[in-house]
Every structure is written in C-alpha cells, then in structure tokens.
Design a protein around this motif. Structure first.
Motif, PDB file in Angstrom:
ATOM      1  N   ILE A  70       0.854  -1.210   0.000  1.00 36.65           N
ATOM      2  CA  ILE A  70       0.000   0.000   0.000  1.00 36.65           C
ATOM      3  C   ILE A  70       0.877   1.243   0.000  1.00 36.65           C
ATOM      4  N   ALA A  71       1.992   1.200   0.740  1.00 31.09           N
ATOM      5  CA  ALA A  71       2.902   2.364   0.786  1.00 31.09           C
ATOM      6  C   ALA A  71       3.491   2.621  -0.592  1.00 31.09           C
ATOM      7  N   ARG A  72       3.892   1.511  -1.303  1.00 30.72           N
ATOM      8  CA  ARG A  72       4.462   1.708  -2.645  1.00 30.72           C
ATOM      9  C   ARG A  72       3.423   2.257  -3.605  1.00 30.72           C
ATOM     10  N   SER A  73       2.199   1.801  -3.428  1.00 31.30           N
ATOM     11  CA  SER A  73       1.158   2.313  -4.337  1.00 31.30           C
ATOM     12  C   SER A  73       0.952   3.832  -4.143  1.00 31.30           C
ATOM     13  N   LEU A  74       1.087   4.280  -2.891  1.00 32.23           N
ATOM     14  CA  LEU A  74       0.952   5.738  -2.629  1.00 32.23           C
ATOM     15  C   LEU A  74       2.135   6.507  -3.249  1.00 32.23           C
ATOM     16  N   MET A  75       3.311   5.920  -3.194  1.00 36.19           N
ATOM     17  CA  MET A  75       4.498   6.607  -3.725  1.00 36.19           C
ATOM     18  C   MET A  75       4.440   6.734  -5.234  1.00 36.19           C
ATOM     19  N   ASN A  76       3.598   5.912  -5.830  1.00 35.84           N
ATOM     20  CA  ASN A  76       3.477   6.023  -7.288  1.00 35.84           C
ATOM     21  C   ASN A  76       2.807   7.339  -7.718  1.00 35.84           C
ATOM     22  N   ASP A  77       2.116   7.981  -6.823  1.00 33.86           N
ATOM     23  CA  ASP A  77       1.452   9.260  -7.162  1.00 33.86           C
ATOM     24  C   ASP A  77       2.518  10.356  -7.238  1.00 33.86           C
ATOM     25  N   THR A  78       2.460  11.161  -8.283  1.00 35.03           N
ATOM     26  CA  THR A  78       3.487  12.202  -8.511  1.00 35.03           C
ATOM     27  C   THR A  78       3.421  13.323  -7.491  1.00 35.03           C
ATOM     28  N   ASP A  79       2.317  13.486  -6.833  1.00 32.60           N
ATOM     29  CA  ASP A  79       2.172  14.589  -5.882  1.00 32.60           C
ATOM     30  C   ASP A  79       2.564  14.158  -4.467  1.00 32.60           C
ATOM     31  N   ILE A  80       3.040  12.850  -4.251  1.00 30.10           N
ATOM     32  CA  ILE A  80       3.430  12.374  -2.923  1.00 30.10           C
ATOM     33  C   ILE A  80       4.919  12.125  -2.947  1.00 30.10           C
ATOM     34  N   LEU A  81       5.605  12.813  -1.992  1.00 31.12           N
ATOM     35  CA  LEU A  81       7.054  12.704  -1.928  1.00 31.12           C
ATOM     36  C   LEU A  81       7.503  11.573  -0.978  1.00 31.12           C
ATOM     37  N   ALA A  82       6.752  11.373   0.113  1.00 25.83           N
ATOM     38  CA  ALA A  82       7.155  10.343   1.113  1.00 25.83           C
ATOM     39  C   ALA A  82       5.903   9.827   1.813  1.00 25.83           C
ATOM     40  N   VAL A  83       6.038   8.554   2.285  1.00 28.01           N
ATOM     41  CA  VAL A  83       4.906   7.902   2.988  1.00 28.01           C
ATOM     42  C   VAL A  83       5.449   7.298   4.275  1.00 28.01           C
ATOM     43  N   THR A  84       4.734   7.538   5.357  1.00 27.65           N
ATOM     44  CA  THR A  84       5.110   6.925   6.650  1.00 27.65           C
ATOM     45  C   THR A  84       3.842   6.343   7.279  1.00 27.65           C
TER      46      THR A  84
END
Length: 790
Positions: A70-84
């Motif tokens: 799920i974290a990698r899927s969020l990082m695929n969005d161009t407007d998201i720089l980091a996920v925690t």
C-alpha cells in the motif's frame, strides 16, 4: 540614435504593461495556481482516505508485506514525496523512501488516522502520513497550460513591437524630417521644406510647416525690400538723420548729414556724438530738453552749436526719439537753424528796441531793470529810475505834424544822452515818455543831478523845419531798494513821481514820496467812481443862474457837472474833470451832462418868464469832435429847444490848440445858431487875440478879478476895476456880452453894474443846485427874485 519622442513612447508602453498587463498576468497566475493546488490536495486527500481504509486489516493482522504494498502504491502518485505508516504506539510500520525526508519548506505533511472495524467496534490502530510538495506559481501548471501562457506572452510582445515600429514610421520619421528642415533653415538661412505627404495629422503638420515656410520666405523678401527702401529713404531724405546707441556713439548717419556737415562716414561712425558739440554746451546737450510724450515714444529737443568738418560751428536743433522698445537705439534729426537763430536774435533786438530813436523800448528797459536789480543785490549798490515826460510834445505834434514831432524826439534823445554817463541806460517807453536807468552807491543824489541836467538841457530851443520850438520835461525819480522791491514797482513809482511833478507845475524834478501812493490810490478810486457813475447814471447836471446885473432877472443858467456817489455823496468836480480828461472818459461824461442839461432847460422852459433864458455848457477840448454838432442838433430837436438858447463855453486851452478840426466844429456850431462864450477871460497871456480870431459872443470875466474888487488893498481894488472896465470896453466894441463870475457880495454886484458888466453869477444869487431844487426856487419867491427888487 534613439529620439526622445520614441523613448517617451517606449516608456509609455512599458509603463502601461507594467501598470496594467503585468498585474493582470500575475493575478491570473495566482488564481490559476490556487485552483490547481486545491485540486491536487483534494486528490491526495481522497487517495489517503482510500489507503487508510486499505491499511486497517494489514496493520491489525501485522501484515508487513501488505502494508508495504500500500505504501508503494501511494508513492506512485506524482504529488506524494514520502509515505510513513505508524501504529498506535508510534512505531514505524513502513516508510518510503527509507529514512524519510528532512524538514523542507517546499513540502507539507498530511496525516490521516487508520481504523479497523473489530468485533467490539471500530478502533484506531495507527496513522498514515504523506509528504506532498508545496505548489509553486508555475509548477502547478501542466505543460499545456504553460504553452498557452507562452502564446499569450508572445502576443503581447508582438503588439509591443508593432506599436514601436508603427510609431517609428508614422511619427518619428516625419518628425525627424521636420527637425532636419528646421535645423537646415537655422544653419543655412534658406527656407527648407518637409518632404512628407500623408492624410493624417503628421501630413497636416508637414503641410502647415511648408506653408509657414513659404509665408516666412515671402515676408523675409518683403522685409528685405522694406529695409532697402528704408535705407534709401534714410539716405535720400534731405534731412540730417542719425542714430545713436546706448553709449551715445554714432551708429548710422544719412548721406545728407554727411553732405551738410562735411564729414566722411568712416570719420564719424563709432564716434561719441558729444565730441561734435561746442564744449560749453555739453551739459546742455546731456540734460537735453524736457521730454515730451508722443504716443509710446519720448521725443527730446535741444538746440546746440555743432562743429562741422571745416571747424566752423552751425546752430542745430536736434529732435531725438527712441525707436526700439528696449531703448538701445535712437533715431534723431538735426536741423540747421543758424539763420533762424540769427533772425531770432534780430527780431528780439527789434522787439526790445524803439525804431525811431534806437533806444530800448519798454520791454527791453524792464528786462534791463531786472538785470540791474539782480546785480545790485549781489554787489550792494542802488538802482535809480528816472521817468521823463515831455510837457508840450502833444501840442507840437498836433500843430506842426508828426514829422516835426519825430524830429523833436530825436533831438530830445541827443540832448538827454549828453547828460548821461556811458553806462547809464536810456529807453523810450512810448510816445513822449522816456526812462533812464542808473546805478551807484548813492543813486538818489546821482539821479537828482542827472535829472536837473536833463531839465536844463531841454530848456534850449529846438530848430525844426525853420521853426524854433520849445519843450520842457517833467522828471520823476525812484530808487531801489528804498522805494520799490522789484523792477515793475520801481518804474511805477518813478511814473508816480513824474505825474506829481506835472500836477505841481511841470518842467521840473520830483523824487518819489510815500504820500504819492495815497494820491495814486485816491486817483484810482476816482477813476472807479467815474466808471461806476457812467455805468449806473450817477452823473447829474446841476444849474447855476446867470443874472442880469441891471435888473436882477435870470438871463440864463450854467450847467455844471456833479458826480453824486451813493456812498461818498457829491464828489469834487475839479478832480473828476482832470482825471476824466487824462483817462479819456471826459467825452462820455460831457455827452451825459449835455443831454441832461438840455432836458433840464426844457423843464425850466415850461415855467412862465423863462422861455428866453439860455443854457451855458462847458466843453472840454477832447469833446470837440466832428460829430458834436450833429449830437447837439439831435438833442435840441428832441426837446424842442432853439439853438440860440445854447451857449458853448470854451476855455483858452481849447483855442490854444489851434486845431483845424476844433475850428471847424466851432464854426459849424456858430452857423447852427449857438453862441460861443470864452470862459476865464483875462487869465491867459494872449486872450485878446482870440476875440478877433474866433466867433466869440460872450466873454466871462474870471472870478479872480471879481474877488479883487473886495480886496483890502486899495491899489489892488483900483487895478481890478481898471482891468474889468478894459475887458468890458473891448468886449462891447467887439460885440460881445460880458459876464462876471464869482459874485458873492452886494458890493461886488453894485461895482460890476457900475463898471458896465452885463451879467453875473455867484453865490450871492444862487449856488449850483439840482433841477428839482431849481424848479422849486423858480416857482416860489426865491432869493434871486428878492434881490431883483432891491
């Protein structure tokens, strides 16, 4: 080279873009970027919400692989720089990229809780944090949007470039040509034109400029022609024209000026004009004459001697006027008035000189008297004035003619000059009046001495046209400052002294005395009373009876002049007659008295026994005019009086005139029927001859003989009786009636009657009285009637 007009145009366009276009563009970018930021934030929030729901089970089941997917899927969005991803205890379950991102002002953190629906309810089991970049002004736009912005900027730049190019060709180029034409005109002097045609405003400007150039060229030609004509006029005008600069230097002279003065143009241009004027007149020229305002110019006038090229001086009249508004140039005209000044001097000399004698006239003498008084004040001396009047000149003029009179005047001048010092000034004031000016420390003694010499010199006979003529002089003397304060007063006081001498017997000398002022004032008052009396009818004709000494009957009446002044009463007739003869009013007074006396005779004739009485009227020598017989005839006709009832009383002075005009008038009166009475007979030195030469009908014995009959001296009484008897005898033999004057006593009446005197008059019979009293006396038992009964 950039032109100022073009610079200003670029500045205006750039300013408009900065003020209007740039703010609008920034506002557009700001609004557009905010819209994009909101859309991206909303997408991230939706994605985080879906991911939070998906993370609930993996976190509950501790499925680390599921959490990482799920974290990698969020990082695929161009407007998201980091996920925690964290659990409830804060432990990191998954973090991408590994190690996380540091704190960055260009990013922001979004956090949302992760929940799980368990059997016992929904429980918060962790949290999801994402780091999203903070959107920039352009970073939020897509490539398409940026392309559209670039197209817009290119369009604005194109408009800007088109405006510059259009301004360059439609405004700057014609202006540059106009400037070039103006500069060429300024440098070369010729009228250059603008080569530009268009239907717009610049074309109209170029056309107007070319038209102006054409007009200026025409005016320049006209001015040049006018200048040439003015120069020709300046040089060809037959007048001495010249111009001066502010330093009084000659900057232009006309050809006629050079011709008249003899100079060459190069000799005078740049020279100071004052150097050509007589040095003694420099101050006069500098001060000029008083400026006279004429329109907007000031004209100065001055007359000075001007030195010509040959060294001679001519008198010139200079008229100068300013010709420019700043007054840096003058236009002057110089006129040679040498001949005019010489003629003026001759005219002045003639104006102050008596043409007959060559002496100063009154005007010249008064000027000399003024100068002498100024000199006397400065040097402390005195000024004396001798006023001379010839006593018998009028008689000589009337009897021997004006040529003889002129010769008498010339010889008189020579005789008087012989008594004067070289510095003494003599003048002829007019007629037979002369004046002499003398100056000395003790001028009274000197003037008296000269006056005595003049009186003695004029006692000598003058030989004129075979006749030996005698003149005498009455001399009056006045002294400055003792008797007068100014020249006119000094001459007047000398005149007063001369008249005083005449009244005291003529042929002598009289120094002015203050008492003469009273006499002059009295004389002036009498003159005024005479004029007022003639104007307001104050003169009256009083009558005194003339009585027949044989029977006491009234034979006639003598008309006597009286001036009945409303304030002064009856004034002395002797003074009035003397002054009236001097002033010439005696004729008017005589006409008035004659008319009233004849009217009174008509009133008396209405009484019984008075129809044959006569009226005796005294006539002054000045009344014997050619019109006298006609006046008398008209009055007698008006009042119905016969001419034989009128007696014309004349004195020896009338007969002494020996005037043909007087003789003619007496002859006409005698032929008309009037009788002639010789008054004051016996007092003259040649009275007897008159009885033979003139048609005398009545002889009146002077009252001095009548008074002598009652003298206390027997010898005087005897001689008086003999004289009266002799007069009576001669008169009767000549066919004349004898009338005695001044009878005041019965003794005188009786003696005169015994001596054969026909009639008499005097206070014994009646005093002179006005017509009212005379009529009353005649109508009653009067003193005269009472006396006739004695």
């Amino acid at each position: 080279m950039m032109h100022s007009v073009e610079n200003r145009f670029i500045a205006i366009v750039c300013g408009a873009m900065l003020v209007f276009v740039a703010p609008l563009f920034v506002l557009f970018l700001s609004i557009s970027s905010e819209r994009v930021a909101r859309e991206r934030l909303h997408n991230i929030e939706l994605l985080m919400g879906a991911s939070a729901e998906a993370l609930g089970k993996p976190i509950w089941d501790f499925d680390s692989d599921g959490i990482k997917r799920i974290a990698r899927s969020l990082m695929n969005d161009t407007d998201i720089l980091a996920v925690t991803i964290r659990d409830n205890s804060g432990s990191i379950l998954a973090q991408m990229p590994s190690g996380g991102l540091g704190v960055d002002s260009d990013s922001r953190t979004l956090k949302t809780p992760v929940s799980y629906d368990a059997i016992d309810g929904t429980k918060e089991i962790g949290s999801l944090e994402v780091r999203a970049p903070t959107p920039g002004l352009l970073s939020q736009f897509s490539k398409d949007e940026l392309a559209i912005l670039a197209i817009l900027l290119i369009a604005v730049a194109t408009v800007f470039a088109a405006a510059l190019i259009g301004n360059r060709f439609t405004v700057i180029r014609p202006l540059m040509r106009l400037t070039a034409a103006i500069e060429a005109t300024r440098r070369l002097g010729s009228r250059h034109r603008v080569d530009w045609t268009a239907d717009d405003e610049m074309g109209a400007l170029a056309a107007n400029f070319n038209e102006m150039q054409d007009r200026l060229e025409r005016e320049s030609m006209e001015l040049k022609s006018a200048h040439e004509r003015a120069t020709d006029i300046y040089n060809l005008t037959p007048a001495m024209l010249f111009s001066l600069d502010t330093d009084n230097r000659l900057c232009a002279v006309s050809d006629y000026w050079l011709l008249a003065t003899g100079y060459a143009r190069e000799q005078v241009i740049g020279e100071n004009f004052t150097d050509f004027i007589d040095p003694h007149w420099h101050e006069t020229y500098r001060s000029h004459a008083k400026a006279i305002a004429v329109g907007d110019h000031n004209i100065c006038e001055v007359t000075v001697p001007f030195r010509k090229a040959d060294g001679e001086f001519m008198t010139v009249l200079i008229l100068e006027t300013e010709t420019t508004g700043d007054g840096d140039l003058s236009l002057s005209v110089m006129t040679d008035v040498t001949a005019l000044k010489q003629a003026e001097s001759r005219n002045h000399a003639q104006a102050i000189t008596d043409h007959l004698t060559g002496l100063l006239n009154r005007q010249g003498f008064e000027a000399a008297l003024d100068e002498a008084i100024v000199t006397a004040d400065a040097s402390g001396i005195q000024v004396g004035c001798l006023f001379i009047d010839l006593d018998r000149f009028k008689w000589i003029n009337d009897n021997f003619g004006h040529a003889a009179g002129d010769e008498v005047l010339r010889q008189t001048v020579e005789l008087i000059r012989a008594t004067l010092r070289p510095d003494d000034i003599m003048s002829r004031l007019g007629g037979d009046e002369f004046a002499i000016l003398v100056s000395d420390l003790d001028v009274a003694a000197l003037a008296s001495e000269i006056g005595e010499r003049i009186v003695n010199a004029l006692r000598e006979p003058m030989h004129i046209a075979g006749n030996e003529l005698f003149v005498s002089a009455s001399v009056g003397i006045s002294v400055y400052p003792e008797h007068a304060e100014n020249a006119s007063d000094l001459l007047l006081k000398a005149d007063m002294a001369m008249y005083a001498r005449k009244h005291d017997g003529k042929n002598g000398l009289q120094v002015f005395d203050a008492s003469m002022l009273d006499t002059a004032r009295e004389r002036h008052e009498i003159e005024q009373c005479i004029e007022a009396g003639l104007k307001d009818d104050h003169f009256e004709a009083w009558l005194q009876p003339i009585v027949s000494l044989s029977d006491g009957q009234i034979a006639g009446f003598e008309a006597l002049m009286r001036l009945n002044h409303p304030e002064k009463g009856i004034m002395p007739p002797g003074k009035i007659i003397g002054i009236a003869e001097e002033t010439g009013t005696i004729a008017r007074i005589g006409d008035c008295i004659l008319e009233k006396a004849i009217r009174h005779l008509a009133d008396i004739s209405a009484l019984d026994g008075t129809q044959n009485t006569y009226l005796a009227v005294n006539f002054s020598p000045l009344q014997f005019e050619l019109t006298l017989p006609h006046k008398l005839a008209a009055l007698l006709l008006k009042h119905h009086i016969s001419p034989n009832r009128i007696v014309i009383e004349i004195t020896e002075a009338v007969l002494m005139l020996d005037n043909p005009e007087v003789h003619g008038v007496l002859k006409q009166l005698n032929e008309f029927g009037c009788r002639i009475a010789l008054d004051d007979f016996g007092t003259g030195y040649s009275s007897l001859s008159y009885l033979n030469r003139f048609p005398v009908d009545i002889v009146k014995v002077d009252q001095s003989f009548t008074r002598s009959l009652s003298s206390g001296t027997a010898d005087v009484r005897r001689k008086s009786r003999m004289l009266i008897k002799g007069i009576r005898t001669i008169s009767h033999q000549m066919g004349c009636t004898v009338v005695a004057e001044g009878i005041e006593t019965q003794e005188q009446w009786q003696l005169l009657r015994k001596l054969g005197v026909d009639c008499g008059q005097g206070y014994l019979f009646s005093r002179p009285m006005p017509i009212g009293k005379m009529l009353a006396m005649l109508e009653s038992d009067s003193e005269v009637k009472a006396n006739t009964q004695r």
